[in-house]
Design a protein around this motif. Structure first.
Motif, PDB file in Angstrom:
ATOM      1  N   TYR A   3       0.963  -1.114   0.019  1.00 48.90           N
ATOM      2  CA  TYR A   3      -0.089   0.168   0.071  1.00 48.90           C
ATOM      3  C   TYR A   3       0.864   1.227   0.012  1.00 48.90           C
ATOM      4  O   TYR A   3       2.100   1.142   0.455  1.00 48.90           O
ATOM      5  CB  TYR A   3      -0.896  -0.062   1.287  1.00 48.90           C
ATOM      6  CG  TYR A   3      -2.069  -1.127   1.288  1.00 48.90           C
ATOM      7  CD1 TYR A   3      -3.305  -0.572   1.260  1.00 48.90           C
ATOM      8  CD2 TYR A   3      -1.880  -2.420   1.438  1.00 48.90           C
ATOM      9  CE1 TYR A   3      -4.318  -1.552   1.019  1.00 48.90           C
ATOM     10  CE2 TYR A   3      -2.716  -3.327   1.440  1.00 48.90           C
ATOM     11  CZ  TYR A   3      -4.124  -2.791   1.509  1.00 48.90           C
ATOM     12  OH  TYR A   3      -5.015  -4.028   1.593  1.00 48.90           O
ATOM     13  N   SER A  80      -7.784   2.641   2.503  1.00 51.98           N
ATOM     14  CA  SER A  80      -8.415   2.646   1.091  1.00 51.98           C
ATOM     15  C   SER A  80      -8.184   1.503   0.534  1.00 51.98           C
ATOM     16  O   SER A  80      -7.092   1.223  -0.231  1.00 51.98           O
ATOM     17  CB  SER A  80      -8.297   3.939   0.556  1.00 51.98           C
ATOM     18  OG  SER A  80      -8.940   3.989  -0.809  1.00 51.98           O
ATOM     19  N   SER A  82      -9.574   0.104  -2.302  1.00 51.78           N
ATOM     20  CA  SER A  82      -9.797   0.293  -3.658  1.00 51.78           C
ATOM     21  C   SER A  82      -8.509   0.787  -4.511  1.00 51.78           C
ATOM     22  O   SER A  82      -8.225   0.610  -5.489  1.00 51.78           O
ATOM     23  CB  SER A  82     -11.149   1.229  -4.046  1.00 51.78           C
ATOM     24  OG  SER A  82     -10.888   2.494  -3.054  1.00 51.78           O
ATOM     25  N   GLN A  83      -7.968   2.048  -3.273  1.00 54.41           N
ATOM     26  CA  GLN A  83      -6.815   2.684  -4.122  1.00 54.41           C
ATOM     27  C   GLN A  83      -5.610   2.280  -3.412  1.00 54.41           C
ATOM     28  O   GLN A  83      -4.265   2.753  -3.775  1.00 54.41           O
ATOM     29  CB  GLN A  83      -6.906   4.118  -3.710  1.00 54.41           C
ATOM     30  CG  GLN A  83      -8.045   4.819  -4.486  1.00 54.41           C
ATOM     31  CD  GLN A  83      -8.371   6.395  -4.370  1.00 54.41           C
ATOM     32  OE1 GLN A  83      -7.794   6.770  -3.349  1.00 54.41           O
ATOM     33  NE2 GLN A  83      -8.885   6.851  -5.119  1.00 54.41           N
ATOM     34  N   LYS A  84      -5.777   1.244  -2.830  1.00 55.81           N
ATOM     35  CA  LYS A  84      -4.503   0.566  -2.052  1.00 55.81           C
ATOM     36  C   LYS A  84      -3.516   1.547  -1.246  1.00 55.81           C
ATOM     37  O   LYS A  84      -2.460   2.007  -1.580  1.00 55.81           O
ATOM     38  CB  LYS A  84      -3.544  -0.059  -2.933  1.00 55.81           C
ATOM     39  CG  LYS A  84      -4.255  -1.275  -3.603  1.00 55.81           C
ATOM     40  CD  LYS A  84      -4.427  -2.297  -2.392  1.00 55.81           C
ATOM     41  CE  LYS A  84      -5.230  -3.542  -3.021  1.00 55.81           C
ATOM     42  NZ  LYS A  84      -5.728  -4.480  -1.972  1.00 55.81           N
ATOM     43  N   GLU A  85      -4.333   2.486  -0.422  1.00 62.89           N
ATOM     44  CA  GLU A  85      -3.681   3.491   0.351  1.00 62.89           C
ATOM     45  C   GLU A  85      -3.776   3.541   1.829  1.00 62.89           C
ATOM     46  O   GLU A  85      -5.082   3.115   1.990  1.00 62.89           O
ATOM     47  CB  GLU A  85      -4.177   4.864  -0.243  1.00 62.89           C
ATOM     48  CG  GLU A  85      -3.792   5.426  -1.702  1.00 62.89           C
ATOM     49  CD  GLU A  85      -4.159   6.543  -2.121  1.00 62.89           C
ATOM     50  OE1 GLU A  85      -3.628   7.237  -3.017  1.00 62.89           O
ATOM     51  OE2 GLU A  85      -5.180   6.948  -1.506  1.00 62.89           O
TER      52      GLU A  85
END
Length: 105
Positions: A3, A80, A82-85
């Motif tokens: 991430y 997150s 979905s955004q790999k954050e």
């Protein structure tokens, strides 16, 4: 999958305040060690976003925060998928009224 770790301006400012306080009270070497420990702990989230736990306060859990305990400091973050954050929202001393600090974000 790794991430990305993103720190908000608030989190950066809080880290700076912690390090400056430690430098003033205990010296630069201690402050630099503390900074290294904080950075290492925060960056470990990139490989393991579940490293932290759910906060004990329901209001923070409902908002989706997780908390990573690093000695006397608490790192509040959200993942997150979905955004790999991983977004770091706050880094506070656990002896502070951190619930008020987080609510103010």
């Amino acid at each position: 999958m790794r991430y990305s770790v993103i720190r908000t301006d608030v989190a950066d400012s809080q880290i700076r305040s912690i390090i400056l306080y430690i430098a003033e009270k205990f010296g630069n070497n201690v402050a630099l060690r503390k900074l290294g420990d904080l950075e290492k702990g925060i960056l470990a989230l990139a490989d393991n976003p579940d490293l932290g736990t759910e906060p004990r306060y329901l209001v923070l859990r409902r908002q989706g925060y997780r908390v990573l305990v690093l000695e006397k400091n608490l790192v509040f973050y959200k993942v997150s998928e979905s955004q790999k954050e991983i977004i770091i929202y706050a880094v506070v001393d656990q002896r502070q009224d951190y619930i008020s600090i987080i609510r103010g974000l």
